[in-house]
Design a protein around this motif. Structure first.
Motif, PDB file in Angstrom:
ATOM      1  N   ASN A   1       0.833  -1.202   0.000  1.00 54.45           N
ATOM      2  CA  ASN A   1       0.000   0.000   0.000  1.00 54.45           C
ATOM      3  C   ASN A   1       0.868   1.253   0.000  1.00 54.45           C
ATOM      4  O   ASN A   1       0.497   2.281   0.577  1.00 54.45           O
ATOM      5  N   LEU A   2       2.011   1.144  -0.673  1.00 55.47           N
ATOM      6  CA  LEU A   2       2.958   2.255  -0.754  1.00 55.47           C
ATOM      7  C   LEU A   2       2.772   3.074  -2.020  1.00 55.47           C
ATOM      8  O   LEU A   2       3.501   4.036  -2.244  1.00 55.47           O
ATOM      9  N   GLY A   3       1.849   2.660  -2.877  1.00 58.69           N
ATOM     10  CA  GLY A   3       1.637   3.368  -4.129  1.00 58.69           C
ATOM     11  C   GLY A   3       2.703   3.095  -5.174  1.00 58.69           C
ATOM     12  O   GLY A   3       2.818   3.811  -6.166  1.00 58.69           O
ATOM     13  N   HIS A   4       3.504   2.065  -4.964  1.00 59.54           N
ATOM     14  CA  HIS A   4       4.560   1.719  -5.917  1.00 59.54           C
ATOM     15  C   HIS A   4       3.975   1.062  -7.156  1.00 59.54           C
ATOM     16  O   HIS A   4       2.875   0.504  -7.120  1.00 59.54           O
ATOM     17  N   ASP A   5       4.744   1.130  -8.241  1.00 59.64           N
ATOM     18  CA  ASP A   5       4.242   0.547  -9.486  1.00 59.64           C
ATOM     19  C   ASP A   5       5.005  -0.705  -9.908  1.00 59.64           C
ATOM     20  O   ASP A   5       4.699  -1.304 -10.933  1.00 59.64           O
ATOM     21  N   THR A   6       6.002  -1.087  -9.138  1.00 57.75           N
ATOM     22  CA  THR A   6       6.798  -2.259  -9.481  1.00 57.75           C
ATOM     23  C   THR A   6       6.915  -3.179  -8.278  1.00 57.75           C
ATOM     24  O   THR A   6       7.185  -2.719  -7.164  1.00 57.75           O
ATOM     25  N   MET A   7       6.711  -4.460  -8.530  1.00 62.04           N
ATOM     26  CA  MET A   7       6.783  -5.440  -7.448  1.00 62.04           C
ATOM     27  C   MET A   7       7.663  -6.608  -7.891  1.00 62.04           C
ATOM     28  O   MET A   7       7.807  -6.893  -9.087  1.00 62.04           O
ATOM     29  N   TYR A   8       8.273  -7.257  -6.895  1.00 62.67           N
ATOM     30  CA  TYR A   8       9.253  -8.313  -7.157  1.00 62.67           C
ATOM     31  C   TYR A   8       8.986  -9.526  -6.270  1.00 62.67           C
ATOM     32  O   TYR A   8       8.450  -9.400  -5.163  1.00 62.67           O
ATOM     33  N   TRP A   9       9.447 -10.664  -6.758  1.00 64.58           N
ATOM     34  CA  TRP A   9       9.572 -11.848  -5.923  1.00 64.58           C
ATOM     35  C   TRP A   9      11.048 -12.249  -5.880  1.00 64.58           C
ATOM     36  O   TRP A   9      11.707 -12.328  -6.924  1.00 64.58           O
TER      37      TRP A   9
END
Lengths: 114, 114
Positions: free
Chosen positions: B26-34
């Motif tokens: 819920n940080l408003g980021h547009d990129t996520m990783y595993w």
């Protein structure tokens, strides 16, 4: 070329001493070099980061020294405290098609003895 | 609280089963990783999504399939679990608008395959 080599694997320091962890990289396109701190059972958290346009960055007791020509960078923890005992990871990112991909070093387990 | 959250925290399962791990930020980021962290604590990126689009797909068995229903969520589904899949899986997020933006890590999901 995508590797980041970190040493030592483990480090024991007396309280009040200086902890030094070293990293080396090959890819000259890397332009962002963060250090992450990880406590047992937790996710890594950013400690301090540097870009290649400066040779040193200091935040409190933590300092990154960066040697662009040698392709090396290091983390110095001054006045080490037992609460600093954790695993430290260096990382690097950047280059063509940069997607924020971080290449991590192997990690250093730091133990600060009281 | 603003953060990266993962569920479940622990996952114990038998070989051959299919399981999913969920991640929300819920940080408003547009990129996520595993990321996968093995027993030697080595952290390696697996996948990355930017605005629901797959942008990083490392050499990972196709038994692993990420899915991003929206910018705030990135799930990881694992088919036919193997003993070697036992590890800690971390989700992370960042904003690619600023290259090298801090990656915020979740608390991890500890997967044990028996």
């Amino acid at each position: 070329q995508q590797q980041v080599k970190q040493s030592p694997q483990s480090l024991i320091v007396q309280k009040g001493g200086i902890s030094i962890i070293n990293c080396a990289y090959e890819n000259t396109a890397f332009d962002y070099f963060p250090w992450y701190q990880q406590f047992p059972g937790k996710g890594p958290a950013l400690l301090i980061a540097i870009r290649p346009d400066v040779s040193e960055k200091k935040e409190g007791r933590f300092t990154i020294s960066f040697n662009k020509s040698a392709k090396q960078f290091s983390l110095h923890i001054m006045d080490s405290q037992p609460g600093d005992s954790a695993t430290y990871f260096c990382a690097a990112s950047g280059g063509s098609g940069n997607t924020g991909k971080l290449i991590f070093g192997q990690g250093t387990t730091l133990q600060v003895k009281p | 609280d603003t953060a990266v959250s993962q569920t479940p925290k622990y996952l114990v399962t038998q070989m051959g089963n299919d399981k999913s791990i969920k991640c929300e930020q819920n940080l408003g980021h547009d990129t996520m990783y595993w990321y996968k962290q093995d027993s030697k604590k080595f952290l390696k990126i697996m996948f990355s999504y930017n605005n629901k689009e797959l942008i990083i797909n490392e050499t990972v068995p196709n038994r692993f399939s990420p899915k991003s229903p929206d910018k705030a969520h990135l799930n990881l589904h694992i088919n036919s679990l193997e003993l070697g899949d036992s590890a800690v899986y971390f989700c992370a997020s960042t904003s690619v608008r600023v290259l090298g933006e801090t990656q915020y890590f979740g608390p991890g999901t500890r997967l044990l395959v028996l």
